[in-house]
Design a protein around this motif. Structure first.
Motif, PDB file in Angstrom:
ATOM      1  N   GLU A 166      -8.656  -4.063   0.816  1.00  0.00           N
ATOM      2  CA  GLU A 166      -8.066  -5.395   0.963  1.00  0.00           C
ATOM      3  C   GLU A 166      -8.964  -6.477   0.371  1.00  0.00           C
ATOM      4  O   GLU A 166      -8.489  -7.400  -0.277  1.00  0.00           O
ATOM      5  CB  GLU A 166      -7.789  -5.687   2.442  1.00  0.00           C
ATOM      6  CG  GLU A 166      -6.485  -5.104   2.954  1.00  0.00           C
ATOM      7  CD  GLU A 166      -5.285  -5.671   2.207  1.00  0.00           C
ATOM      8  OE1 GLU A 166      -4.992  -6.871   2.367  1.00  0.00           O
ATOM      9  OE2 GLU A 166      -4.656  -4.921   1.447  1.00  0.00           O
ATOM     10  N   ARG A 226      -8.599  -6.216  -3.310  1.00  0.00           N
ATOM     11  CA  ARG A 226      -7.287  -6.699  -3.742  1.00  0.00           C
ATOM     12  C   ARG A 226      -7.255  -8.224  -3.808  1.00  0.00           C
ATOM     13  O   ARG A 226      -6.802  -8.810  -4.794  1.00  0.00           O
ATOM     14  CB  ARG A 226      -6.195  -6.208  -2.782  1.00  0.00           C
ATOM     15  CG  ARG A 226      -4.793  -6.740  -3.130  1.00  0.00           C
ATOM     16  CD  ARG A 226      -3.788  -6.409  -2.045  1.00  0.00           C
ATOM     17  NE  ARG A 226      -4.079  -7.092  -0.789  1.00  0.00           N
ATOM     18  CZ  ARG A 226      -3.778  -8.365  -0.542  1.00  0.00           C
ATOM     19  NH1 ARG A 226      -3.209  -9.127  -1.469  1.00  0.00           N
ATOM     20  NH2 ARG A 226      -4.068  -8.891   0.639  1.00  0.00           N
ATOM     21  N   ILE A 227      -7.766  -8.856  -2.757  1.00  0.00           N
ATOM     22  CA  ILE A 227      -7.759 -10.325  -2.714  1.00  0.00           C
ATOM     23  C   ILE A 227      -8.649 -10.891  -3.813  1.00  0.00           C
ATOM     24  O   ILE A 227      -8.263 -11.802  -4.554  1.00  0.00           O
ATOM     25  CB  ILE A 227      -8.216 -10.824  -1.328  1.00  0.00           C
ATOM     26  CG1 ILE A 227      -7.222 -10.375  -0.260  1.00  0.00           C
ATOM     27  CG2 ILE A 227      -8.350 -12.349  -1.325  1.00  0.00           C
ATOM     28  CD1 ILE A 227      -7.745 -10.509   1.166  1.00  0.00           C
ATOM     29  N   THR A 240      -3.774 -15.118  -4.523  1.00  0.00           N
ATOM     30  CA  THR A 240      -4.492 -14.582  -3.363  1.00  0.00           C
ATOM     31  C   THR A 240      -5.538 -15.545  -2.809  1.00  0.00           C
ATOM     32  O   THR A 240      -6.223 -15.214  -1.832  1.00  0.00           O
ATOM     33  CB  THR A 240      -5.190 -13.246  -3.701  1.00  0.00           C
ATOM     34  OG1 THR A 240      -6.106 -13.456  -4.783  1.00  0.00           O
ATOM     35  CG2 THR A 240      -4.189 -12.178  -4.079  1.00  0.00           C
ATOM     36  N   GLU A 293      -5.751 -16.059   0.875  1.00  0.00           N
ATOM     37  CA  GLU A 293      -6.377 -15.040   1.726  1.00  0.00           C
ATOM     38  C   GLU A 293      -7.886 -14.977   1.530  1.00  0.00           C
ATOM     39  O   GLU A 293      -8.535 -14.033   1.989  1.00  0.00           O
ATOM     40  CB  GLU A 293      -5.774 -13.670   1.407  1.00  0.00           C
ATOM     41  CG  GLU A 293      -4.258 -13.583   1.530  1.00  0.00           C
ATOM     42  CD  GLU A 293      -3.728 -12.247   1.039  1.00  0.00           C
ATOM     43  OE1 GLU A 293      -3.788 -11.268   1.810  1.00  0.00           O
ATOM     44  OE2 GLU A 293      -3.286 -12.185  -0.132  1.00  0.00           O
ATOM     45  N   ARG A 333     -10.894 -13.817   4.039  1.00  0.00           N
ATOM     46  CA  ARG A 333     -11.280 -12.422   4.286  1.00  0.00           C
ATOM     47  C   ARG A 333     -12.415 -12.003   3.343  1.00  0.00           C
ATOM     48  O   ARG A 333     -13.319 -11.262   3.735  1.00  0.00           O
ATOM     49  CB  ARG A 333     -10.075 -11.503   4.114  1.00  0.00           C
ATOM     50  CG  ARG A 333     -10.411 -10.051   4.366  1.00  0.00           C
ATOM     51  CD  ARG A 333      -9.231  -9.241   4.792  1.00  0.00           C
ATOM     52  NE  ARG A 333      -9.597  -7.855   5.074  1.00  0.00           N
ATOM     53  CZ  ARG A 333      -8.774  -6.945   5.530  1.00  0.00           C
ATOM     54  NH1 ARG A 333      -7.513  -7.277   5.793  1.00  0.00           N
ATOM     55  NH2 ARG A 333      -9.171  -5.708   5.747  1.00  0.00           N
TER      56      ARG A 333
END
Length: 519
Positions: free
Chosen positions: A316, A319-320, A448, A451, A454
């Motif tokens: 994750e 990905r972000i 992204t 987000e 994170r």
């Protein structure tokens, strides 16, 4: 002796290196720079005796630590002599400083003039409520804009987009005229698709109300008025452009024993547990590995995360980080004998050109975003400022798109043609030209980005890694904010503090941010 490895020789990286070396003898400092140039986006490009400031950099800060550091690195000019034709209207803020005609290492004091070019007419930036403004708009646009603003005062929109952020402060009509088209040029996205965070950083405190307050304060001669940063009238500027200051800082770093490795592109960051243990980089066609005790990164967050090896971040986080967007940038420098723009202000300028540092181009029938007039930033950027005008045409694009992939010749011709259609120059008058590309100039606030917390949480688990600067934090920081993150990173390292909250907190309050898209 402990080793600090710093990625990037821009404002953040060089400030951190200088701070650590000047305050402690217990650290070896190595700076890795991907390119062959000092200063990152704050560099000065030299071309045939003329100099280009990539993006434009006003040296102004409400942070005294930053201002003091600038003054120590490059003193502020004293009173100019009246026969100094190059300095024109320069007004000193400091007496007894160095004479810029005799000294090279000096900060000039410059007037801030930036206007909007819209409907083929000039408007103040930020927009003012002068008679000339109302005349340029015309009665209908003025009435519509006024009623639209009154409505925005009574009916507030949820600030879930940059569009709503602007409408709440200026009304829908003024937003459509002076923000919507330019913002879409800048980001390649409509403001309704961009997070309001960008507006909160770039135009804190600026609104029609703030403009009115400042206007009345001026009218009644109130000297201690609080001035929003976007309304500041003067700024400092190195004699030969911003790169001069960072080249000076780099020389100081090396003088104190620091090592600068140029054309050293970081390709991997090795993680073991909750620590960075080394970085790999390519130099002269060979892969090298450098271990360290502390690491400071100003490289793009996207590249940093995707380059991690060993105990890698989870899917994750990757990905972000992999989806974080950027906007790239092209400047076309044109040398011309004159501009077809009349200086209708009361400001005296060399060769009587318009006094603007920047001209914001709001009209959407051209791709051009801004025009820099380098003569007005510093006449020392121009080889012959009395006979030529050296301008920078700023275009926002994406790496690999049609505009980015144009040949130099085609891009220069395109830019000259746009200026001719706008009535600013004759394309046939161009004496010399240069194109400069800048990758990842602007961290963007969509995709992204929503987000990113994170990713920040993960980075904070790496106890000896400190992320600083614009790309290092994926935050549209100005130069002084990038420096502030570097000061705090150095403070933390020297004090053995592992908490990074103070570094990430820079430029998140509602107190201050300069409006310029600096570069």
């Amino acid at each position: 002796m402990k080793r600090v490895v710093i990625i990037g020789a821009g404002p953040a990286g060089l400030t951190a290196a200088h701070e650590i070396l000047s305050r402690s003898k217990d650290y070896e400092v190595v700076v890795l720079e991907e390119t062959g140039e000092i200063g990152g986006i704050s560099r000065t490009v030299r071309h045939n005796g003329n100099r280009m400031d990539i993006g434009g950099h006003r040296f102004f800060s409400k942070d005294p630590r930053v201002s003091d550091w600038w003054e120590k690195m490059m003193p502020t000019q004293g009173a100019p002599t009246f026969d100094d034709k190059r300095l024109g209207r320069t007004m000193p803020l400091a007496e007894g400083g160095p004479d810029p005609e005799k000294e090279d290492r000096v900060m000039l004091v410059r007037h801030r003039v930036s206007r909007i070019y819209y409907l083929r007419k000039f408007f103040d930036y930020p927009i003012s409520l002068k008679v000339k403004t109302l005349k340029n708009l015309g009665a209908r646009r003025t009435l519509v804009g006024g009623f639209s603003y009154l409505k925005s005062m009574c009916v507030k929109r949820p600030e879930d987009s940059l569009e709503n952020f602007y409408i709440n402060r200026f009304g829908k009509s003024l937003y459509s005229m002076f923000f919507e088209g330019y913002t879409e040029k800048l980001w390649g996205r409509h403001p309704s698709q961009i997070a309001a965070d960008w507006g909160a950083q770039r135009v804190k405190g600026l609104s029609v109300t703030a403009i009115l307050k400042d206007m009345f304060a001026r009218a009644f001669g109130k000297k201690d008025r609080k001035v929003e940063t976007s309304l500041i009238e003067q700024f400092y500027y190195p004699k030969f452009g911003p790169g001069q200051l960072w080249e000076t800082a780099a020389a100081e770093v090396e003088k104190m024993g620091g090592t600068l490795l140029m054309e050293a592109r970081v390709t991997a960051v090795r993680i073991e547990g909750n620590r960075v243990v080394s970085v790999s980089y390519m130099k002269d066609g060979r892969k090298e590995e450098l271990t360290g005790d502390e690491f400071i990164s100003s490289m793009p967050v996207k590249d940093l995360i995707l380059g991690m090896e060993g105990d890698e971040p989870d899917f994750e986080v990757k990905r972000i980080a992999g989806g974080l967007p950027y906007r790239d940038f092209v400047t076309v420098g044109l040398l011309v004998p004159r501009l077809n723009l009349k200086n209708d202000t009361d400001m005296k300028t060399l060769a009587n050109i318009v006094p603007d540092c920047w001209i914001y181009v709001q009209d959407t029938d051209v791709k051009l975003g801004r025009i820099q007039i380098f003569n007005n930033w510093s006449p020392y950027l121009v080889e012959d400022p009395e006979k030529t005008v050296w301008i920078g045409l700023e275009y926002f694009c994406d790496e690999g798109d049609d505009f980015w992939n144009m040949s130099d010749e085609a891009c220069i011709a395109f830019a000259a043609d746009e200026l001719e259609r706008m009535g600013i120059i004759r394309a046939s008058d161009v004496i010399d030209a240069h194109r400069e590309k800048v990758k990842k100039a602007y961290p963007a606030y969509f995709d992204t980005y929503y987000e990113i917390d994170r990713v920040i949480d993960y980075l904070n688990t790496l106890e000896n890694l400190y992320c600083v600067g614009r790309n290092g934090q994926h935050r549209y920081n100005n130069m002084d904010h990038s420096m502030a993150t570097a000061f705090l990173a150095a403070d933390n390292i020297l004090a053995g503090v592992r908490d990074k909250a103070n570094i990430w907190a820079v430029n998140t309050d509602q107190e201050y941010h300069e409006e310029k898209n600096d570069g």
